[in-house]
Design an enzyme around this catalytic site. Structure first.
Site, PDB file in Angstrom:
ATOM      1  CG  ASP A   9       5.703 -19.691  -5.940  1.00 14.11           C
ATOM      2  OD1 ASP A   9       4.617 -19.095  -6.087  1.00 14.11           O
ATOM      3  OD2 ASP A   9       5.916 -20.497  -5.019  1.00 14.11           O
ATOM      4  CB  CYS A  66       5.188 -17.660  -3.042  1.00 19.52           C
ATOM      5  SG  CYS A  66       5.457 -17.442  -1.281  1.00 19.52           S
ATOM      6  CB  THR A  68       2.390 -19.149   2.581  1.00 19.91           C
ATOM      7  OG1 THR A  68       3.799 -19.091   2.289  1.00 19.91           O
ATOM      8  CG2 THR A  68       1.918 -20.594   2.666  1.00 19.91           C
ATOM      9  CG  HIS A  99       3.308   2.931  11.090  1.00 21.49           C
ATOM     10  ND1 HIS A  99       2.731   2.426  12.216  1.00 21.49           N
ATOM     11  CD2 HIS A  99       2.673   4.115  10.845  1.00 21.49           C
ATOM     12  CE1 HIS A  99       1.798   3.254  12.666  1.00 21.49           C
ATOM     13  NE2 HIS A  99       1.725   4.281  11.833  1.00 21.49           N
ATOM     14  NE  ARG A 133       5.402   7.113  16.252  1.00 17.74           N
ATOM     15  CZ  ARG A 133       4.370   7.636  15.586  1.00 17.74           C
ATOM     16  NH1 ARG A 133       4.470   8.831  15.023  1.00 17.74           N
ATOM     17  NH2 ARG A 133       3.236   6.975  15.468  1.00 17.74           N
ATOM     18  CG  HIS A 134       6.707   5.578  11.581  1.00 16.22           C
ATOM     19  ND1 HIS A 134       6.410   4.588  12.491  1.00 16.22           N
ATOM     20  CD2 HIS A 134       5.685   6.475  11.647  1.00 16.22           C
ATOM     21  CE1 HIS A 134       5.244   4.851  13.059  1.00 16.22           C
ATOM     22  NE2 HIS A 134       4.785   5.987  12.563  1.00 16.22           N
TER      23      HIS A 134
END
Ligand code: RB5
Length: 144
Positions: A9, A66, A68, A99, A133-134
């Site tokens: 943005d 953006c 935050t 991960h 496993r991930h």
């Protein structure tokens, strides 16, 4: 070389242009899904199109921001094929790839220096998904 989808943005516009230059210099292709200025706008208007470009394979992965990072990350993650990770230091970006096989790196443009943002991008680009496993866990994320 892979094509990276970018979006922001107004709050992320300046950082986005810096990061685009940075990855182009590394040899990546870039497609910018907006916004195209610092005029006030609504992040979902750019998050949805950029998410679709990664979901449909037009771009290999995305980098978005953006103010935050939260708004654009929330919107991206509404897409079933997207795993967008908000990262403000390199270790988070490394683990988001290793991960979570994050296909979007999201940055908090108003809460990160340009220098740190470049380090986070490098960490994300250099890391490799570990699978195993991930992968099993990732397979359980989508809402069926
Ligand atoms: C824009 O002012 C700001 O709300 C936006 O960039 C973002 O931080 C929202 O999550």
């Amino acid at each position: 070389m892979e094509k990276i989808a970018f979006a922001s943005d107004h709050a992320g516009y300046q950082l986005k242009k810096k990061l685009e230059e940075y990855v182009i210099a590394k040899g990546y292709e870039v497609e910018d899904f907006g916004t195209g200025s610092e005029d006030s706008c609504d992040y979902p208007d750019y998050a949805h199109p950029v998410a679709l470009a990664v979901e449909n394979g037009e771009c290999a992965f995305g980098i978005a921001m953006c103010g935050t990072g939260n708004g654009i990350q929330m919107t991206l993650n509404k897409h079933q094929g997207i795993r967008a990770a908000l990262c403000w230091e390199p270790a988070l970006a490394t683990l988001a790839k290793e991960h979570n096989n994050a296909n979007f790196l999201v940055l908090p443009a108003r809460f990160i220096t340009e220098d740190m943002a470049l380090k986070v991008v490098d960490a994300y680009l250099e890391a490799k998904f570990e699978g195993g496993r991930h992968q099993r866990r990732i397979d359980k994320i989508a809402v069926k």
